[in-house]
Motif scaffolding. Structure first.
Motif, PDB file in Angstrom:
ATOM      1  N   VAL A 284      37.986  41.924  45.866  1.00  0.00           N
ATOM      2  CA  VAL A 284      36.822  41.198  45.376  1.00  0.00           C
ATOM      3  C   VAL A 284      36.457  41.611  43.952  1.00  0.00           C
ATOM      4  O   VAL A 284      36.002  40.785  43.148  1.00  0.00           O
ATOM      5  CB  VAL A 284      35.630  41.369  46.344  1.00  0.00           C
ATOM      6  N   GLY A 285      36.686  42.866  43.594  1.00  0.00           N
ATOM      7  CA  GLY A 285      36.381  43.321  42.244  1.00  0.00           C
ATOM      8  C   GLY A 285      37.215  42.610  41.191  1.00  0.00           C
ATOM      9  O   GLY A 285      36.729  42.313  40.090  1.00  0.00           O
ATOM     10  N   GLU A 286      38.498  42.328  41.494  1.00  0.00           N
ATOM     11  CA  GLU A 286      39.353  41.581  40.567  1.00  0.00           C
ATOM     12  C   GLU A 286      38.792  40.189  40.316  1.00  0.00           C
ATOM     13  O   GLU A 286      38.748  39.705  39.178  1.00  0.00           O
ATOM     14  CB  GLU A 286      40.764  41.450  41.139  1.00  0.00           C
ATOM     15  N   MET A 287      38.376  39.535  41.384  1.00  0.00           N
ATOM     16  CA  MET A 287      37.838  38.191  41.246  1.00  0.00           C
ATOM     17  C   MET A 287      36.556  38.193  40.423  1.00  0.00           C
ATOM     18  O   MET A 287      36.356  37.345  39.543  1.00  0.00           O
ATOM     19  CB  MET A 287      37.556  37.589  42.627  1.00  0.00           C
ATOM     20  N   LEU A 288      35.676  39.139  40.679  1.00  0.00           N
ATOM     21  CA  LEU A 288      34.399  39.175  39.977  1.00  0.00           C
ATOM     22  C   LEU A 288      34.579  39.552  38.509  1.00  0.00           C
ATOM     23  O   LEU A 288      33.807  39.101  37.652  1.00  0.00           O
ATOM     24  CB  LEU A 288      33.443  40.133  40.680  1.00  0.00           C
TER      25      LEU A 288
ATOM     26  N   TRP B 111      27.276  43.608  40.414  1.00  0.00           N
ATOM     27  CA  TRP B 111      27.654  42.513  41.301  1.00  0.00           C
ATOM     28  C   TRP B 111      27.291  42.852  42.738  1.00  0.00           C
ATOM     29  O   TRP B 111      27.532  43.977  43.208  1.00  0.00           O
ATOM     30  CB  TRP B 111      29.141  42.221  41.210  1.00  0.00           C
ATOM     31  N   MET B 112      26.696  41.877  43.430  1.00  0.00           N
ATOM     32  CA  MET B 112      26.279  42.066  44.818  1.00  0.00           C
ATOM     33  C   MET B 112      26.698  40.871  45.665  1.00  0.00           C
ATOM     34  O   MET B 112      26.866  39.761  45.165  1.00  0.00           O
ATOM     35  CB  MET B 112      24.750  42.234  44.899  1.00  0.00           C
ATOM     36  N   TYR B 113      26.839  41.131  46.943  1.00  0.00           N
ATOM     37  CA  TYR B 113      27.089  40.104  47.959  1.00  0.00           C
ATOM     38  C   TYR B 113      26.129  40.346  49.105  1.00  0.00           C
ATOM     39  O   TYR B 113      25.822  41.501  49.429  1.00  0.00           O
ATOM     40  CB  TYR B 113      28.532  40.191  48.466  1.00  0.00           C
TER      41      TYR B 113
ATOM     42  N   ALA C 211      37.739  43.925  51.926  1.00  0.00           N
ATOM     43  CA  ALA C 211      37.636  43.007  50.789  1.00  0.00           C
ATOM     44  C   ALA C 211      37.547  43.754  49.463  1.00  0.00           C
ATOM     45  O   ALA C 211      37.837  43.182  48.411  1.00  0.00           O
ATOM     46  CB  ALA C 211      36.430  42.091  50.952  1.00  0.00           C
ATOM     47  N   GLY C 212      37.111  45.019  49.524  1.00  0.00           N
ATOM     48  CA  GLY C 212      37.085  45.834  48.317  1.00  0.00           C
ATOM     49  C   GLY C 212      35.711  46.191  47.795  1.00  0.00           C
ATOM     50  O   GLY C 212      35.592  46.683  46.664  1.00  0.00           O
ATOM     51  N   PHE C 213      34.665  45.990  48.580  1.00  0.00           N
ATOM     52  CA  PHE C 213      33.345  46.410  48.128  1.00  0.00           C
ATOM     53  C   PHE C 213      33.279  47.929  48.077  1.00  0.00           C
ATOM     54  O   PHE C 213      33.706  48.617  49.005  1.00  0.00           O
ATOM     55  CB  PHE C 213      32.259  45.850  49.055  1.00  0.00           C
TER      56      PHE C 213
END
Length: 286
Positions: A113-117, A93-95, A42-44
């Motif tokens: 996920v970084g693009e979305m955040l 940012w955290m999940y 996902a890209g974390f």
């Protein structure tokens, strides 16, 4: 050898400076490898695999750090997430999620996920609502723990929302309690306080922020589903967690022959399938 979570944060928190960070709480040994691999894909930037006992190195993808604490405590998520919030810089940012849970977000087949955040931050949002969508095996006789990635099913309908009330019985602005899935269909086996399927699983840290035991935060704006002026992004967590519990717990395991019903649908492991059914919202992101 895996370090205790608190010891790691006291000595090596610098490894967490570059987010987004994923925290995966490993409550048992089911699908730990696939959960961690999904987070990496996902890209974390960093994933903290939090487990009661050290995990085998074979289970840890690149960028994954194993730390230990008692993950079987009912409020383990509170202890782990709040400890990391205090240790990392503000605006990280955290999940957070659990093993056998898989985060999907709009267009996640082709975007990170970084693009979305980054987009979500530009919309002046510091948190993102996620819906926990229950997954379950199609055939419990072949998969008695209710987990099968190859034959995963989910409910394509039966979801609803109720206005959230504060302590005085007043409806709260831009907050809803969401219900559905196995927690709704088998609610007689689920404590009332645990029947909601909404979780603020993606959020940006700030001073004084604390996660609460019901998966909400002490800052009310974090618990809203959208900003005042338009709809925002939401995401979905597909999760075998409830199915595992219902298949394992003595009070329910002999009462449930199958989780399938007329609205069950095969999960295709695609974000688009969830968007098509309205189970997450792309907002203004295209």
């Amino acid at each position: 050898m895996a370090q205790n979570l608190n010891d790691f944060l006291a000595t090596q928190a610098a490894q967490l400076v570059k987010g987004p960070i994923a925290i995966i709480l490993c409550e048992d040994d089911v699908e730990i490898d696939t959960t961690l691999s999904h987070a990496a894909q996902a890209g974390f930037k960093v994933t903290l695999a939090v487990s009661s006992e050290p995990l085998s190195e074979d289970l840890l993808p690149t960028g994954t750090i194993n730390v230990t604490m008692n993950t079987r405590h009912p409020d383990a998520h509170v202890k782990a997430v709040n400890a990391v919030i205090q240790a990392v810089p503000e605006n990280t940012w955290m999940y957070y999620g659990y093993n056998a849970e898989y985060l999907f977000f709009p267009f996640s087949e082709s975007r990170r996920v970084g693009e979305m955040l980054t987009f979500h931050t530009e919309e002046r949002r510091r948190a993102m609502l996620t819906y926990v969508i229950d997954l379950y095996a199609a055939d419990l006789s072949r998969h008695p723990n209710a987990v099968s990635l190859g034959e995963a099913m989910f409910d394509q309908s039966g979801y609803y929302a109720l206005g959230r009330q504060n302590a005085d019985g007043e409806i709260m602005e831009r907050q809803l309690d969401f219900h559905g899935g196995l927690r709704w269909r088998f609610e007689e086996f689920i404590p009332e306080a645990k029947r909601r399927i909404d979780r603020i699983a993606l959020f940006r840290t700030e001073k004084g922020l604390r996660l609460l035991s019901d998966h909400r935060f002490n800052f009310e704006e974090y618990n809203t589903y959208a900003c005042p002026w338009h709809h925002n992004l939401t995401a979905a967590i597909t999760s075998f967690r409830v199915a595992k519990a219902l298949a394992r717990n003595p009070g329910s395991r002999h009462e449930i022959g199958s989780f399938r019903w007329r609205n069950s649908r095969r999960f295709e492991w695609r974000a688009q399938q969830l968007m098509d059914l309205g189970l997450m919202e792309p907002g203004q992101w295209f």
